[in-house]
Structure formats: structure tokens, C-alpha cells
Design a protein around this motif. Structure first.
Motif, mmCIF file in Angstrom:
data_model
loop_
_atom_site.group_PDB
_atom_site.id
_atom_site.type_symbol
_atom_site.label_atom_id
_atom_site.label_comp_id
_atom_site.label_asym_id
_atom_site.label_seq_id
_atom_site.Cartn_x
_atom_site.Cartn_y
_atom_site.Cartn_z
ATOM 1 N N UNK A 224 0.833 -1.190 0.000
ATOM 2 C CA UNK A 224 0.000 0.000 0.000
ATOM 3 C C UNK A 224 0.878 1.254 0.000
ATOM 4 N N UNK A 225 0.555 2.195 -0.892
ATOM 5 C CA UNK A 225 1.295 3.455 -0.951
ATOM 6 C C UNK A 225 0.671 4.472 0.000
ATOM 7 N N UNK A 226 1.504 5.043 0.878
ATOM 8 C CA UNK A 226 1.050 6.122 1.742
ATOM 9 C C UNK A 226 1.974 7.321 1.546
ATOM 10 N N UNK A 227 1.447 8.496 1.837
ATOM 11 C CA UNK A 227 2.241 9.715 1.705
ATOM 12 C C UNK A 227 3.119 9.896 2.942
ATOM 13 N N UNK A 228 4.405 10.056 2.734
ATOM 14 C CA UNK A 228 5.320 10.234 3.849
ATOM 15 C C UNK A 228 5.505 8.950 4.633
ATOM 16 N N UNK A 229 5.962 9.103 5.866
ATOM 17 C CA UNK A 229 6.255 7.918 6.674
ATOM 18 C C UNK A 229 5.057 7.433 7.481
ATOM 19 N N UNK A 230 3.931 8.127 7.367
ATOM 20 C CA UNK A 230 2.714 7.693 8.064
ATOM 21 C C UNK A 230 2.598 8.177 9.485
ATOM 22 N N UNK A 231 3.537 8.999 9.926
ATOM 23 C CA UNK A 231 3.495 9.465 11.313
ATOM 24 C C UNK A 231 2.595 10.691 11.493
ATOM 25 N N UNK A 232 2.045 11.199 10.396
ATOM 26 C CA UNK A 232 1.176 12.371 10.484
ATOM 27 C C UNK A 232 -0.027 12.067 11.385
ATOM 28 N N UNK A 233 -0.323 12.990 12.286
ATOM 29 C CA UNK A 233 -1.404 12.797 13.260
ATOM 30 C C UNK A 233 -2.643 13.563 12.810
ATOM 31 N N UNK A 234 -3.789 12.886 12.814
ATOM 32 C CA UNK A 234 -5.057 13.491 12.450
ATOM 33 C C UNK A 234 -6.127 13.068 13.459
ATOM 34 N N UNK A 235 -7.233 13.808 13.417
ATOM 35 C CA UNK A 235 -8.394 13.482 14.241
ATOM 36 C C UNK A 235 -9.576 13.233 13.321
ATOM 37 N N UNK A 236 -9.785 11.966 12.976
ATOM 38 C CA UNK A 236 -10.811 11.595 12.005
ATOM 39 C C UNK A 236 -12.181 11.624 12.677
ATOM 40 N N UNK A 237 -13.068 12.462 12.144
ATOM 41 C CA UNK A 237 -14.332 12.775 12.800
ATOM 42 C C UNK A 237 -15.489 12.452 11.860
ATOM 43 N N UNK A 238 -16.478 11.771 12.388
ATOM 44 C CA UNK A 238 -17.608 11.317 11.568
ATOM 45 C C UNK A 238 -18.432 12.499 11.061
ATOM 46 N N UNK A 239 -18.824 12.431 9.790
ATOM 47 C CA UNK A 239 -19.592 13.513 9.187
ATOM 48 C C UNK A 239 -20.886 13.817 9.910
ATOM 49 N N UNK A 240 -21.545 12.771 10.408
ATOM 50 C CA UNK A 240 -22.778 12.990 11.161
ATOM 51 C C UNK A 240 -22.535 13.728 12.462
ATOM 52 N N UNK A 241 -21.411 13.438 13.111
ATOM 53 C CA UNK A 241 -21.043 14.161 14.328
ATOM 54 C C UNK A 241 -20.736 15.622 14.014
ATOM 55 N N UNK A 242 -19.975 15.860 12.936
ATOM 56 C CA UNK A 242 -19.647 17.232 12.566
ATOM 57 C C UNK A 242 -20.907 18.028 12.254
ATOM 58 N N UNK A 243 -21.836 17.414 11.522
ATOM 59 C CA UNK A 243 -23.085 18.109 11.200
ATOM 60 C C UNK A 243 -23.849 18.472 12.460
ATOM 61 N N UNK A 244 -23.885 17.545 13.412
ATOM 62 C CA UNK A 244 -24.574 17.833 14.677
ATOM 63 C C UNK A 244 -23.913 18.997 15.396
ATOM 64 N N UNK A 245 -22.570 19.051 15.357
ATOM 65 C CA UNK A 245 -21.867 20.160 15.985
ATOM 66 C C UNK A 245 -22.122 21.478 15.282
ATOM 67 N N UNK A 246 -22.140 21.454 13.956
ATOM 68 C CA UNK A 246 -22.380 22.674 13.184
ATOM 69 C C UNK A 246 -23.777 23.218 13.449
ATOM 70 N N UNK A 247 -24.780 22.342 13.407
ATOM 71 C CA UNK A 247 -26.160 22.798 13.616
ATOM 72 C C UNK A 247 -26.373 23.242 15.063
ATOM 73 N N UNK A 248 -25.764 22.550 16.005
ATOM 74 C CA UNK A 248 -25.852 22.972 17.403
ATOM 75 C C UNK A 248 -25.217 24.347 17.588
ATOM 76 N N UNK A 249 -24.079 24.561 16.950
ATOM 77 C CA UNK A 249 -23.429 25.874 17.022
ATOM 78 C C UNK A 249 -24.302 26.949 16.380
ATOM 79 N N UNK A 250 -24.984 26.596 15.306
ATOM 80 C CA UNK A 250 -25.881 27.542 14.638
ATOM 81 C C UNK A 250 -26.996 28.009 15.566
ATOM 82 N N UNK A 251 -27.577 27.064 16.309
ATOM 83 C CA UNK A 251 -28.778 27.400 17.065
ATOM 84 C C UNK A 251 -28.525 27.734 18.534
#
Length: 342
Positions: A224-251
Motif C-alpha cells: 500500500x502506498x502512503x504519503x510520507x512515513x505515516x506518522x502524520x497525526x489526524x483526528x478523524x471525525x464522523x460527518x454525522x457528528x460534525x453536522x450535529x456540531x455545526x447545527x448545534x453551534x448555529x442554534x
């Protein structure tokens, strides 16, 4: 119930946002020019409280017309994609997105000053505003204290936040800034465009790391080809969770003129993600094999948010586990590969 205009409604995060709004009983007007994926079918297309308008968010008169009957505006339209996308279209991202945000603010200011129903604009920013940080986790406010982003995409997303605050400073247009981190979910296709980006023997979808890794494993790329050495750190967040946060922030009343990091609290390296996807598709007994490709120039080593403010003010927590996200995403990508959409 209130009416919400969502620009970029046919986009990746936009689709989740529209679904969440409809689930809460809002009337929703979606605007999109379908420039990234082309026409996209959604489960809510025929929902009685949803109206889709095909149009360009750079059209200030059109936005003003739509906003005249809306209580809220979620400004999400933008050229957006994963790392290969915003390197390939570095200038177009900057120029197009600046025109979109200027038009969005112009229309909102026009309607707000005319005494329309509009209460607030909720702007979608990005974790890339923290691209150049040297301190982790990134706290709201760091984007104005650390060095500015080096990529045109990150720089423009920071500009979105300046537009929001400037429109408040001069015209008292209320705002909330929602800053998503690494959205994972279904709904992405191959981005329209003439440029092909290869990773090993697989043509990338020019979208985000999860669908690209999934499609490479499904197409039997080994190693499998990956970019760089793979040590990059991310916070993978579910789209449904993000939508709930966005709409909650809206209201939420306490979100007025505030900004929020919206993210899972869990850190994952790219290498950990790649191995998890490999094992889910190939099985636990299949040895994980990978090679490292040269990373892109702006492949940020670490994007780690502080999520305390969203929890404290909004009561929002993004708690969908990465494995659960992948259990939804992998079959969807598999079908998309079969259908030739990715």
C-alpha cells in the motif's frame, strides 16, 4: 420552524448538515453549483421541507434573494478537497473561495441591514487554519497567535474567519465559526477535473485520505502506498457528528460571535489508519505491507485540536469511533468503485 440556507449543500459535509437540519424539523434551502462531483442523489431530495437550487454562491443577487426568507445561513460553499486537491488547484481554491466568501458576506449584510429575518451566519472554516502551529493541542484563538498557514487553502480558510469578524465589527452581522477536523463519511466521489493524481498504480479521487486508502486496498494495491512515513497525526471525525456540531453551534444562544473546534478527541496516525483499513478489508491474518511516497509540500505533520470549548459551551462531543466510521464507509466506497464513481 425556522428556515436555513445551506450553501455547498451537495458537498461532502453539506450533505450531512442538510440531513441533520431536516431531522431537527428545519425548512432547508440548499444551494450548490454541482461543480465538484456533478449531480448527486441524496436520500432527502424529495423531503417536503427541502428545496434545492442549482446556482453559484458567487452570485450575490441570488444569495440575497434566497436569504430574504431565511432565519439562518450556513455558509459552507467552497472548493475543497484533500491534500492532492488543494495542491493541484492552489490558485483556483484561493481565487474562487475568496469570491464565494465575499459574495456570501455581501448578501448577508444586505439582507440583515434591510431588516430581514436573518439572525446569524454560521461559517464553515477548517482545521487548516492551524497549519503552521508549533503548539498542540490547538485552542480556539491560536489561529490568530501562530504563524499564518502556508498553503493557499489554509490561508483562505483563515480569511473566512476574518470576513466573519469584520462583518460583525463594521455591520454587526452576528456570526459563529465552526472549524471541522478531518471529516469521514459517505458521499464523496471522484472530483471533476482534468488533472489525474497517481499513488502507485491507483488514480486518487482527489478527495480525502480515507476514501483514497480504502480504494487502494480494494483495488489490491500491495504494498500500500502512503504519503510520507505515516506518522502524520489526524483526528478523524464522523460527518454525522460534525453536522450535529455545526447545527448545534448555529442554534445555540451561547455560540453567538464565537468559534469552535469540532472534532473527535482521539488522535490517529496515517499509518495506524492505513493498517486498520487494510485489516478490515483483507482480514487480520493478512500481513500489512506499505511503502512511503514523497509527501506533498503542505502535508501537515500534526493537527490536534483542543475540544474543551465545544464540550463546555455547546455540550457537543464527537464520539463515533473510527472503526464504526470505516464499517459504514468501506462498503460505500466498494460500491462506488464497482460503479466506476471512484
Amino acid at each position: 420552524m425556522a428556515t436555513v440556507l445551506v450553501t455547498g449543500s451537495a458537498g461532502f459535509i453539506g450533505g450531512y448538515v442538510v440531513q441533520d437540519l431536516l431531522g431537527r424539523g428545519y425548512d432547508v434551502v440548499g444551494l450548490d453549483n454541482l461543480s465538484k462531483y456533478g449531480p448527486v442523489a441524496r436520500s432527502y431530495d424529495e423531503h417536503p421541507n427541502y428545496r434545492f437550487v442549482e446556482g453559484d454562491a458567487r452570485d450575490t443577487d441570488l444569495l440575497s434573494e434566497l436569504l430574504a426568507d431565511c432565519d439562518h445561513f450556513i455558509a459552507g460553499a467552497a472548493m475543497i478537497g484533500g491534500i492532492s486537491y488543494f495542491h493541484t488547484y492552489a490558485y483556483d481554491l484561493l481565487a474562487t473561495n475568496e469570491r464565494i466568501i465575499a459574495s456570501s458576506c455581501d448578501a448577508a449584510i444586505r439582507v440583515f441591514r434591510a431588516g430581514g429575518r436573518l439572525r446569524k451566519v454560521t461559517y464553515l472554516s477548517s482545521s487548516m487554519v492551524f497549519e503552521s502551529t508549533d503548539r498542540w493541542p490547538s485552542v480556539e484563538g491560536d489561529e490568530r497567535r501562530v504563524a499564518p498557514p502556508l498553503s493557499s487553502y489554509g490561508f483562505q480558510k483563515l480569511a473566512v474567519e476574518y470576513f466573519a469578524r469584520a462583518a460583525w465589527d463594521q455591520y454587526a452581522l452576528p456570526y459563529t465559526i465552526a472549524r471541522p477536523f478531518n471529516c469521514v463519511g459517505v458521499g464523496e466521489g471522484r472530483a471533476l477535473g482534468e488533472v489525474e493524481v497517481l499513488s502507485g498504480n491507483v488514480k486518487l479521487a482527489m478527495s480525502h485520505v480515507v476514501p483514497d486508502l480504502v480504494q487502494k486496498v480494494l483495488k489490491d494495491q500491495d504494498p500500500l502506498h502512503i504519503l510520507g512515513d505515516g506518522s502524520q497525526v489526524r483526528h478523524y471525525t464522523y460527518g454525522g457528528d460534525l453536522a450535529a456540531g455545526i447545527v448545534t453551534a448555529m442554534e445555540h444562544p451561547d455560540a453567538l460571535n464565537e468559534d469552535f473546534n469540532l472534532s473527535t478527541a482521539e488522535s490517529t496516525t496515517v499509518l495506524e489508519l492505513a493498517e486498520l483499513i487494510w485489516k478490515k478489508i483483507k482480514g487480520q491474518d493478512e500481513e500489512f505491507r506499505y511503502v512511503s511516497d514523497d509527501p506533498f509540500q503542505y502535508d501537515v505533520a500534526k493537527r490536534v485540536p483542543n475540544v474543551d470549548k465545544a464540550q463546555r459551551v455547546l455540550g457537543f462531543t464527537a464520539d463515533t469511533p473510527l472503526e464504526t466510521m470505516l464499517d459504514e464507509v468501506i462498503p460505500w466506497i466498494e460500491q462506488a468503485v464497482t460503479d466506476g464513481r471512484i
